[in-house]
Design a protein around this motif. Structure first.
Motif, PDB file in Angstrom:
ATOM      1  N   GLY A   1      -6.252  13.139   1.151  1.00 33.00           N
ATOM      2  CA  GLY A   1      -5.114  12.247   1.258  1.00 33.00           C
ATOM      3  C   GLY A   1      -5.579  10.857   0.840  1.00 33.00           C
ATOM      4  N   MET A   2      -4.727  10.139   0.145  1.00 30.14           N
ATOM      5  CA  MET A   2      -5.135   8.804  -0.299  1.00 30.14           C
ATOM      6  C   MET A   2      -3.941   7.858  -0.330  1.00 30.14           C
ATOM      7  SD  MET A   2      -6.103   9.495  -4.234  1.00 30.14           S
ATOM      8  CE  MET A   2      -5.118  10.563  -5.239  1.00 30.14           C
ATOM      9  N   ALA A   3      -4.294   6.571  -0.317  1.00 26.71           N
ATOM     10  CA  ALA A   3      -3.301   5.511  -0.416  1.00 26.71           C
ATOM     11  C   ALA A   3      -3.770   4.537  -1.483  1.00 26.71           C
ATOM     12  CB  ALA A   3      -3.137   4.808   0.921  1.00 26.71           C
TER      13      ALA A   3
ATOM     14  N   ALA B   1       1.111   5.247   0.330  1.00 16.98           N
ATOM     15  CA  ALA B   1       0.433   6.470   0.768  1.00 16.98           C
ATOM     16  C   ALA B   1       0.976   7.655  -0.029  1.00 16.98           C
ATOM     17  CB  ALA B   1       0.653   6.687   2.254  1.00 16.98           C
TER      18      ALA B   1
ATOM     19  N   GLN C   1      -3.714   0.728  -2.951  1.00 23.59           N
ATOM     20  CA  GLN C   1      -3.459  -0.703  -2.703  1.00 23.59           C
ATOM     21  C   GLN C   1      -3.048  -1.316  -4.024  1.00 23.59           C
ATOM     22  OE1 GLN C   1      -3.969  -2.876   0.291  1.00 23.59           O
ATOM     23  NE2 GLN C   1      -2.572  -3.924  -1.086  1.00 23.59           N
TER      24      GLN C   1
ATOM     25  N   PRO D   1      -1.034  14.316   0.967  1.00 26.08           N
ATOM     26  CA  PRO D   1      -2.345  14.966   0.825  1.00 26.08           C
ATOM     27  C   PRO D   1      -2.254  16.206  -0.067  1.00 26.08           C
ATOM     28  CG  PRO D   1      -1.855  14.527   3.136  1.00 26.08           C
ATOM     29  CD  PRO D   1      -0.599  14.248   2.345  1.00 26.08           C
TER      30      PRO D   1
ATOM     31  N   TYR E   1      -7.749   4.156  -0.902  1.00 21.41           N
ATOM     32  CA  TYR E   1      -8.236   4.486   0.433  1.00 21.41           C
ATOM     33  C   TYR E   1      -8.050   5.982   0.655  1.00 21.41           C
ATOM     34  CZ  TYR E   1      -7.395  -0.515   0.847  1.00 21.41           C
ATOM     35  OH  TYR E   1      -7.373  -1.874   0.618  1.00 21.41           O
ATOM     36  N   PHE E   2      -9.043   6.638   1.243  1.00 18.58           N
ATOM     37  CA  PHE E   2      -8.923   8.035   1.606  1.00 18.58           C
ATOM     38  C   PHE E   2      -8.345   8.090   3.012  1.00 18.58           C
ATOM     39  CE2 PHE E   2     -12.721   9.045  -1.335  1.00 18.58           C
ATOM     40  CZ  PHE E   2     -11.882   9.190  -2.408  1.00 18.58           C
ATOM     41  N   THR E   3      -7.164   8.672   3.152  1.00 15.21           N
ATOM     42  CA  THR E   3      -6.539   8.802   4.461  1.00 15.21           C
ATOM     43  C   THR E   3      -6.874  10.151   5.094  1.00 15.21           C
ATOM     44  OG1 THR E   3      -4.498   9.618   3.416  1.00 15.21           O
ATOM     45  CG2 THR E   3      -4.651   7.229   3.874  1.00 15.21           C
ATOM     46  N   GLU E   4      -7.230  11.112   4.273  1.00 12.39           N
ATOM     47  CA  GLU E   4      -7.721  12.430   4.726  1.00 12.39           C
ATOM     48  C   GLU E   4      -8.834  12.845   3.784  1.00 12.39           C
ATOM     49  OE1 GLU E   4      -5.203  15.797   5.762  1.00 12.39           O
ATOM     50  OE2 GLU E   4      -3.487  14.413   5.783  1.00 12.39           O
TER      51      GLU E   4
ATOM     52  N   THR F   1       0.869  -1.182   0.000  1.00 13.50           N
ATOM     53  CA  THR F   1       0.000   0.000   0.000  1.00 13.50           C
ATOM     54  C   THR F   1       0.904   1.230   0.000  1.00 13.50           C
ATOM     55  OG1 THR F   1      -1.697  -1.170   1.233  1.00 13.50           O
ATOM     56  CG2 THR F   1      -1.835   1.221   1.217  1.00 13.50           C
TER      57      THR F   1
END
Length: 151
Positions: free
Chosen positions: A81-83, A64, A85, A67, A144-147, A62
């Motif tokens: 922010g996103m990651a 990251a 996979q 952002p 994936y949205f991390t922020e 994954t």
């Protein structure tokens, strides 16, 4: 009178001989029909059967991404922010610029209400994932949205 009696006896004697011929014809038809069914099933199995589905790719690393801030409609902004996979087949470092460009293109200029609700956010995430799969040649399994902050 005996001549008259012989004729019915001859006819009745000939009738039992015809019956076995009819039964033999039915058996042949049944065997031919059975053979056609077997040949048809074999043809479907080897020629027309849909191919087996390809196995699902295994998840790998994954990654990251930093952002970014995106301008929304009406002077608002989105900090995203996103990651990514990746699949297990990816062994080199992935350039995140394609993902950031896709996110900027998808989210910029939208209204705050359009990105704040859960259903619409999931729809946008699905669209972003579709674009990322195309951009990275199906090396991205999920995003994936991390922020996710709007103002």
């Amino acid at each position: 009178m005996s001549v008259t009696n012989l004729a019915p006896n001859a006819t009745s004697a000939a009738a039992p001989e015809d019956e076995p011929k009819k039964k033999g014809g039915k058996k042949k038809k049944l065997l031919i029909l059975l053979a056609l069914v077997v040949v048809g099933a074999a043809a479907w199995f080897f020629l027309l059967k849909p191919p087996a589905a390809a196995p699902a790719p295994e998840p790998g690393e994954t990654v990251a991404l930093e952002p970014i801030q995106l301008n929304l409609e009406g002077g608002h902004y989105l900090r995203l922010g996103m990651a990514l996979q990746l699949t297990a087949d990816v062994h080199e470092e992935v350039d995140g610029s394609k993902a950031l460009d896709a996110a900027i293109d998808l989210f910029s200029g939208r209204e705050v209400a359009e990105v704040n609700t859960g259903k619409q956010r999931e729809d946008l995430k699905t669209e972003l994932l579709k674009r990322l799969k195309e951009a990275y040649h199906h090396d991205v399994l999920d995003v994936y949205f991390t922020e996710f902050v709007t103002q």
